[in-house]
Design an enzyme around this catalytic site. Structure first.
Site, mmCIF file in Angstrom:
data_model
loop_
_atom_site.group_PDB
_atom_site.id
_atom_site.type_symbol
_atom_site.label_atom_id
_atom_site.label_comp_id
_atom_site.label_asym_id
_atom_site.label_seq_id
_atom_site.Cartn_x
_atom_site.Cartn_y
_atom_site.Cartn_z
ATOM 1 C CB SER A 82 -0.915 0.011 1.227
ATOM 2 O OG SER A 82 -0.147 0.122 2.401
ATOM 3 C CB THR A 194 -2.034 5.475 3.685
ATOM 4 O OG1 THR A 194 -2.735 5.497 2.460
ATOM 5 C CG2 THR A 194 -1.463 6.842 3.954
ATOM 6 C CB THR A 212 -0.557 6.286 0.222
ATOM 7 O OG1 THR A 212 -1.435 5.181 0.027
ATOM 8 C CG2 THR A 212 -0.983 7.405 -0.707
ATOM 9 N NE ARG A 222 -8.198 8.242 -5.296
ATOM 10 C CZ ARG A 222 -7.761 7.877 -4.090
ATOM 11 N NH1 ARG A 222 -6.510 7.500 -3.914
ATOM 12 N NH2 ARG A 222 -8.564 7.905 -3.045
ATOM 13 C CB VAL A 223 -4.485 13.306 -6.537
ATOM 14 C CG1 VAL A 223 -3.756 13.759 -5.279
ATOM 15 C CG2 VAL A 223 -3.572 13.445 -7.750
ATOM 16 N N GLY A 224 -5.330 11.016 -4.154
ATOM 17 C CA GLY A 224 -6.087 10.847 -2.918
ATOM 18 C C GLY A 224 -5.794 11.969 -1.938
ATOM 19 C CG ASP A 225 -6.389 11.007 2.170
ATOM 20 O OD1 ASP A 225 -6.227 10.042 1.385
ATOM 21 O OD2 ASP A 225 -6.257 10.887 3.397
ATOM 22 C CB THR A 245 -4.824 5.721 6.663
ATOM 23 O OG1 THR A 245 -5.423 5.322 7.896
ATOM 24 C CG2 THR A 245 -3.376 6.065 6.928
ATOM 25 N N GLY A 246 -7.168 5.723 4.709
ATOM 26 C CA GLY A 246 -8.499 5.246 4.340
ATOM 27 C C GLY A 246 -9.035 5.991 3.137
ATOM 28 N N GLY A 248 -9.740 8.314 0.748
ATOM 29 C CA GLY A 248 -9.188 9.659 0.605
ATOM 30 C C GLY A 248 -10.193 10.719 0.223
HETATM 31 N N1 ASP Z 1 -5.913 7.499 1.821
HETATM 32 C C1 ASP Z 1 -5.376 6.771 0.686
HETATM 33 C C2 ASP Z 1 -5.986 7.303 -0.575
HETATM 34 O O1 ASP Z 1 -7.172 7.567 -0.597
HETATM 35 C C3 ASP Z 1 -5.580 5.313 0.736
HETATM 36 C C4 ASP Z 1 -5.539 4.653 2.084
HETATM 37 O O2 ASP Z 1 -5.095 5.217 3.045
HETATM 38 O O3 ASP Z 1 -5.988 3.532 2.204
HETATM 39 O O4 ASP Z 1 -5.301 7.366 -1.553
#
Ligand code: ASP
Length: 338
Positions: A82, A194, A212, A222-225, A245-246, A248
């Site tokens: 990850s 992450t 991450t 795609r850009v996450g958080d 995390t999680g 985004g």
């Molecule tokens: N937060 C990350 C994202 O959305 C992924 C993750 O933490 O599981 O890219």
């Protein structure tokens, strides 16, 4: 003004604030649990990540080096799918990495997104912070910047990640030309990961990193958080630090880590602030549609930590690991739903 900021930044990072103008150096008083370094993982990864990070912190008191060292451990480890090298790829089978770093004393930050072929995006993010007056570099530009600084282009897709991607692709639909060798529902899952590494040194200087490979099988680009300052990470030398995390998209639309830090500034403990951020996400969603998870971790200037998630992950409540003078600890947080 930009040049002055850069001069100031170099002065403070190199001389630990000694020669910097006091109006910009946000010094906080080191208290109870300092120094402290934490990461958003439990026992196993916690030890792997925090031991070298703690050694750097103890030896040098350099909080940026410490959080970067911790983040690099996971980035370079192919067993973690990850983050960094070995991360699960996007829907085209290409690994695209996101990372950011933030430094409290100067309130400066750096970030990269959709970075390909470079194993340690958090180190590139640090160079964006220290060697440019920009904050965010993406894609090809971020890669060229990394290469310019001596980073080597490498294949980030391990066999383990490639086979998981192939399984996902083959199991996507029974109406296309792909035939899966076996029906495997695991292949349909969108795993994520992450890591956040946050720390405060003996002078009360706060810093953090989030890194991450993002949501598995994401749409390319795609850009996450994780690389978004205020979403996947936020640091304030007067308050502390938080990371997420999680899912985004949920963290971005609630400015999650900024929210946690601001709640701590308003007087909440790190635990209460992390729970408040999870609750905010729950409140803006239709409860029956919450099929995702988000987790926050935080630390304040007293060295208190907090951790909360919306749901349990793998049947367990959320946790973080931290290291102080008293050694290694695992902290159990709280889940709001389930
Ligand atoms: N937060 C990350 C994202 O959305 C992924 C993750 O933490 O599981 O890219």
């Amino acid at each position: 003004m930009k040049n002055m900021n850069r001069r100031h930044f170099l002065t403070t990072t190199m001389a630990l604030g000694a020669a910097a103008p006091s109006f910009m150096v946000k010094k906080s008083v080191a208290k109870n649990n300092m120094p402290i370094i934490l990461c958003s993982r439990g026992e196993m990864w916690g030890r792997k990540v925090l031991q070298p990070a703690w050694e750097v912190l103890e030896k040098t008191n350099n909080i940026l080096d410490a959080v970067e060292t911790g983040a690099n451990v996971v980035e370079l480890d192919p067993d973690d799918t990850s983050v960094g090298y070995g991360g699960l790829p996007n829907e085209n089978g290409v690994v695209q990495l996101d990372a950011c770093i933030m430094y409290g004393p100067t309130h400066t930050c750096g970030s990269v997104a959709c970075l390909e072929n470079i194993k340690t995006p958090s180190s590139v993010a640090r160079l964006v912070m220290e060697r440019t007056d920009h904050i965010h570099l993406v894609g090809e530009g971020a890669k060229r910047f990394a290469i310019m600084h001596g980073f080597v282009e490498e294949n980030l897709l391990t066999d383990k990640a490639r086979l998981e991607w192939l399984k996902w692709k083959e199991n996507l639909s029974d109406k296309d030309d792909w035939l899966a060798p076996v029906e495997d529902i695991e292949g349909k899952q969108r795993s994520s990961g992450t890591i956040n590494v946050l720390g405060i040194n003996a002078h009360g200087e706060v810093a953090g990193v989030t890194t991450t490979s993002g949501l598995a099988w994401k749409i390319p680009g795609r850009v996450g958080d994780s690389p978004i300052i205020g979403a996947g990470l936020y640091v304030d030398n007067h308050v502390g630090a938080a990371g997420a995390t999680g899912r985004g998209e949920e963290v971005i639309r609630t400015c999650g880590s900024f929210f946690v830090v601001e709640r701590m500034r308003a007087g909440l403990s790190p635990q209460q602030a992390c729970e408040a951020a999870c609750q905010r996400i729950i409140d803006i969603n239709d409860p029956s549609a919450i099929d995702f998870n988000v987790k926050f971790v935080a630390v304040n200037l007293q060295g208190e930590v907090g951790c909360a998630s919306i749901r349990e992950s793998g049947g367990a409540s959320p946790e973080l690991a931290y290291w102080t003078k008293s050694g290694f600890h695992v902290y159990q947080g709280k889940t709001l739903l389930n």
